[in-house]
Design a protein around this motif. Structure first.
Motif, short mmCIF file in Angstrom:
data_model
loop_
_atom_site.label_atom_id
_atom_site.label_comp_id
_atom_site.label_asym_id
_atom_site.label_seq_id
_atom_site.Cartn_x
_atom_site.Cartn_y
_atom_site.Cartn_z
N TYR A 51 -29.93 21.94 44.29
CA TYR A 51 -28.84 21.26 44.83
C TYR A 51 -29.01 20.70 46.19
CZ TYR A 51 -24.29 20.16 46.79
OH TYR A 51 -23.46 19.41 47.43
N SER A 52 -29.79 21.57 46.85
CA SER A 52 -30.18 21.04 48.23
C SER A 52 -31.22 19.83 48.16
CB SER A 52 -30.99 22.02 48.92
OG SER A 52 -31.45 21.48 50.25
N HIS A 53 -32.30 20.00 47.08
CA HIS A 53 -33.23 18.84 46.61
C HIS A 53 -32.40 17.40 46.47
CE1 HIS A 53 -36.66 16.59 44.98
NE2 HIS A 53 -35.79 16.43 44.04
N PHE A 54 -31.70 17.51 45.66
CA PHE A 54 -30.70 16.24 45.39
C PHE A 54 -29.91 15.86 46.40
CE2 PHE A 54 -31.79 17.89 40.76
CZ PHE A 54 -32.84 17.13 40.55
N SER A 55 -29.28 16.61 46.92
CA SER A 55 -28.30 16.38 47.76
C SER A 55 -28.83 15.46 49.14
CB SER A 55 -27.19 17.30 48.19
OG SER A 55 -27.90 18.29 48.99
N GLY A 56 -30.33 15.89 49.24
CA GLY A 56 -31.04 15.62 50.33
C GLY A 56 -31.83 14.10 49.97
N GLY A 57 -31.33 13.62 48.70
CA GLY A 57 -32.18 12.25 48.56
C GLY A 57 -33.52 12.61 47.68
N GLY A 58 -33.66 13.71 47.08
CA GLY A 58 -34.77 13.88 46.36
C GLY A 58 -34.48 13.26 45.06
N GLY A 59 -35.80 12.92 44.44
CA GLY A 59 -35.80 12.32 43.23
C GLY A 59 -35.98 13.32 41.87
N PRO A 60 -36.24 12.82 40.78
CA PRO A 60 -36.47 13.80 39.60
C PRO A 60 -37.39 15.00 39.67
CG PRO A 60 -36.47 11.41 39.08
CD PRO A 60 -36.59 11.42 40.45
N VAL A 61 -37.11 15.84 39.14
CA VAL A 61 -37.93 17.22 38.97
C VAL A 61 -38.51 17.22 37.75
CG1 VAL A 61 -37.76 19.78 39.42
CG2 VAL A 61 -36.23 17.99 40.69
N MET A 62 -39.91 17.23 37.67
CA MET A 62 -40.45 17.53 36.40
C MET A 62 -40.55 18.87 35.94
SD MET A 62 -43.66 14.59 37.05
CE MET A 62 -43.62 14.58 38.75
N VAL A 63 -40.36 19.08 35.10
CA VAL A 63 -40.22 20.59 34.62
C VAL A 63 -41.42 20.93 33.33
CG1 VAL A 63 -39.06 22.47 33.55
CG2 VAL A 63 -37.80 20.84 35.14
N GLY A 64 -42.22 21.93 33.53
CA GLY A 64 -43.09 22.13 32.61
C GLY A 64 -43.18 23.60 32.34
N GLY A 65 -43.23 24.33 31.32
CA GLY A 65 -43.58 25.73 30.94
C GLY A 65 -44.64 26.02 30.13
N ASP A 66 -44.78 27.44 29.83
CA ASP A 66 -45.68 27.93 29.04
C ASP A 66 -45.26 28.13 27.73
OD1 ASP A 66 -44.57 30.28 29.63
OD2 ASP A 66 -46.22 31.43 29.92
N ALA A 67 -44.75 29.14 27.40
CA ALA A 67 -44.26 29.55 26.05
C ALA A 67 -43.17 28.18 25.41
CB ALA A 67 -43.39 30.66 26.12
N ASP A 68 -42.42 27.81 26.46
CA ASP A 68 -41.63 26.78 26.15
C ASP A 68 -42.41 25.37 26.87
OD1 ASP A 68 -39.66 24.76 26.26
OD2 ASP A 68 -38.21 25.64 27.72
N ALA A 69 -43.01 24.69 25.96
CA ALA A 69 -43.69 23.53 26.22
C ALA A 69 -43.07 22.19 26.36
CB ALA A 69 -45.17 23.65 25.62
N ARG A 70 -41.61 22.25 25.99
CA ARG A 70 -40.93 21.14 25.98
C ARG A 70 -40.99 20.41 27.53
NH1 ARG A 70 -35.36 22.46 24.72
NH2 ARG A 70 -35.96 24.54 25.76
N ALA A 71 -41.25 19.02 27.41
CA ALA A 71 -41.39 18.39 28.53
C ALA A 71 -40.08 17.94 28.82
CB ALA A 71 -42.18 17.14 28.58
N ARG A 72 -39.60 17.72 29.95
CA ARG A 72 -38.07 17.51 30.66
C ARG A 72 -38.14 17.17 32.21
NH1 ARG A 72 -35.73 23.15 28.96
NH2 ARG A 72 -37.67 23.28 28.34
N ALA A 73 -37.33 16.57 32.27
CA ALA A 73 -37.06 15.90 33.84
C ALA A 73 -35.57 16.31 34.04
CB ALA A 73 -37.22 14.82 34.27
N LEU A 74 -35.34 16.79 35.40
CA LEU A 74 -33.94 17.16 35.75
C LEU A 74 -33.73 16.11 36.81
CD1 LEU A 74 -34.46 21.16 36.68
CD2 LEU A 74 -33.84 20.03 34.39
N LEU A 75 -32.24 15.70 36.56
CA LEU A 75 -31.71 14.60 37.26
C LEU A 75 -30.60 15.06 38.28
CD1 LEU A 75 -31.77 11.90 34.51
CD2 LEU A 75 -33.60 12.44 36.22
N GLY A 76 -30.09 16.43 38.28
CA GLY A 76 -28.82 16.75 38.90
C GLY A 76 -28.63 18.17 38.32
N VAL A 77 -27.73 18.77 39.24
CA VAL A 77 -27.20 20.15 39.12
C VAL A 77 -25.61 20.11 39.39
CG1 VAL A 77 -29.25 21.39 39.61
CG2 VAL A 77 -27.82 20.97 41.37
N CYS A 78 -25.15 20.96 38.76
CA CYS A 78 -23.54 21.02 39.25
C CYS A 78 -23.08 22.66 38.90
CB CYS A 78 -22.82 19.96 38.58
SG CYS A 78 -22.35 20.39 36.84
N LEU A 79 -22.06 23.17 39.50
CA LEU A 79 -21.44 24.46 38.88
C LEU A 79 -20.45 23.92 38.25
CD1 LEU A 79 -21.80 26.39 42.53
CD2 LEU A 79 -23.27 26.46 40.56
N GLY A 80 -20.11 25.05 37.11
CA GLY A 80 -18.94 24.87 36.40
C GLY A 80 -17.97 25.57 36.81
#
Length: 142
Positions: A51-80
């Protein structure tokens, strides 16, 4: 860049977030700050940082894992409405110009996902938080 063996060049091998961060720095792109999350279940604990990253003007967050090797990017967060946290996930394989945002969502290229369900609790993850601004961020491994 010299971080891979000579046979890597021209191969079909993938790179991870650490290498993507090195490429951003090497080729003069936005700065990337690395964050290692030992288990996917721990990503819920990173929501405030995201949240701090995005609210401070940060860009997309690249995500990579080991057992879960699906590539994805995070563009925002919110609380439900309760204590649920959601991330806006983009499949980085998406290409072309959509007619509208609804088309992207309907095709499954982008959408909100609950953090506890979006990530494998047994996989580690590396996050590369990119910066839009020109200030140099430290390349750290949290």
């Amino acid at each position: 860049m010299g971080d891979k063996p000579p046979g890597f060049r021209g191969s079909q091998s993938w790179i991870g977030c650490v290498e993507a961060s090195l490429c951003l720095s090497h080729f003069g792109g936005p700065q990337g700050r690395l964050c290692h999350v030992p288990r996917g279940a721990g990503l819920k604990g990173e929501v405030e940082q995201l949240y701090s990253h995005f609210s401070g003007g940060g860009g997309p967050v690249m995500v990579g894992g080991d057992a879960d090797a699906r590539a994805r990017a995070l563009l925002g967060v919110c609380l439900g409405p309760g204590t649920e946290a959601y991330v806006l996930v983009l499949d980085p394989h998406c290409w072309g110009a959509p007619k509208n945002p609804n088309e992207l969502q309907a095709a499954g290229w982008v959408g909100w996902q609950e953090v506890t369900k979006a990530f494998d609790p047994n996989s580690f993850y590396n996050l590369c938080l990119t910066s839009h601004n020109s200030e140099k961020q430290l390349h750290t491994l949290d």
